[in-house]
Write a protein that holds these residues in place. Structure first.
Motif, PDB file in Angstrom:
ATOM      1  N   ARG A 109       0.831  -1.205   0.000  1.00 16.95           N
ATOM      2  CA  ARG A 109       0.000   0.000   0.000  1.00 16.95           C
ATOM      3  C   ARG A 109       0.871   1.262   0.000  1.00 16.95           C
ATOM      4  NH1 ARG A 109      -3.117  -1.766   3.739  1.00 16.95           N
ATOM      5  NH2 ARG A 109      -1.951  -0.849   5.449  1.00 16.95           N
ATOM      6  N   ASP A 110       1.912   1.270   0.833  1.00 17.23           N
ATOM      7  CA  ASP A 110       2.793   2.438   0.916  1.00 17.23           C
ATOM      8  C   ASP A 110       3.507   2.697  -0.406  1.00 17.23           C
ATOM      9  OD1 ASP A 110       2.079   2.793   3.526  1.00 17.23           O
ATOM     10  OD2 ASP A 110       4.005   2.197   4.385  1.00 17.23           O
ATOM     11  N   ARG A 113       1.265   4.234  -2.996  1.00 19.50           N
ATOM     12  CA  ARG A 113       0.942   5.639  -2.738  1.00 19.50           C
ATOM     13  C   ARG A 113       2.158   6.552  -2.859  1.00 19.50           C
ATOM     14  NH1 ARG A 113      -2.564   4.499   2.725  1.00 19.50           N
ATOM     15  NH2 ARG A 113      -4.479   3.772   1.721  1.00 19.50           N
ATOM     16  N   GLU A 114       3.289   6.113  -2.290  1.00 19.14           N
ATOM     17  CA  GLU A 114       4.469   6.975  -2.190  1.00 19.14           C
ATOM     18  C   GLU A 114       5.378   6.914  -3.417  1.00 19.14           C
ATOM     19  OE1 GLU A 114       5.204   8.916   0.606  1.00 19.14           O
ATOM     20  OE2 GLU A 114       3.277   8.336   1.445  1.00 19.14           O
TER      21      GLU A 114
END
Length: 200
Positions: A109-110, A113-114
């Motif tokens: 997930r990170d 997004r990042e």
């Protein structure tokens, strides 16, 4: 030559990548700071930043390290000509299970997004690994009469890649209320159910 290889493997850069891999995969990319990582590894921040100027640089190295490890493990399995097809298939699935188990949903997930560009690269690496190693194994299974001959191996691989891309991604995994590991293993199970010859 062996000594120099051993020294390289034990160098600060390799220690940093190994430590970051464990922490990033377990706690997510956002959940780990460079300061925490330096403390955990028992080294100065200066040593850490000399090897990796920023966390994103370290993330790239971690992904490269993980991809190389998966590729090497799968290559050993699919290149073992002495092992029967069923044994190699079981080992291949176990290999995927082990590697997928290291990565927690927060990391996926990170990264999405990042670092969306890196997330796309991870998906390309996944597709390449599946295509090469499953393709090789399915061709061998077909010669042994254990993989269906009415569907070209290339088409089987395209089906596998398409379903993986649609199902094993953070948004869909979250919608389904599962984990990347469970989603991936479920896709492989359904795929193999359709690809393998049913025993009479």
């Amino acid at each position: 030559m062996v000594t120099s290889r051993k020294a390289a493997a034990d160098g600060p850069r390799e220690r940093i990548v190994g430590g970051a891999r464990r922490h990033f995969f377990a706690h997510g990319f956002r959940g780990v700071t460079m300061d925490e990582l330096a403390r955990e590894l028992g080294m100065s921040k200066k040593t850490l930043y000399v090897s990796f100027p920023g966390k994103r640089d370290l993330l790239h190295a971690v992904i490269d390290d993980k991809a190389a490890a998966i590729d090497a493990d799968l290559e050993r399995i699919t290149s073992d000509r002495d092992a029967p097809f069923e044994e190699r298939l079981a080992r291949l699935l176990e290999c995927f299970r082990t590697h997928a188990g290291e990565i927690q949903p927060s990391f996926v997930r990170d990264v999405r997004r990042e670092a969306p560009e890196l997330f796309e690269r991870i998906e390309r690496l996944r597709a390449d690994v599946l295509e090469r190693h499953f393709g090789k194994l399915l061709e061998r299974g077909r010669r042994d009469g254990l993989v269906r001959k009415d569907i070209p191996v290339k088409l089987l691989i395209e089906v596998l890649l398409g379903v993986m891309s649609s199902v094993v991604n953070p948004q869909k995994v979250e919608e389904l209320g599962t984990t990347p590991k469970v989603a991936m293993l479920s896709v492989l199970a359904v795929f193999l159910e359709g690809a393998l010859v049913r025993k009479k």
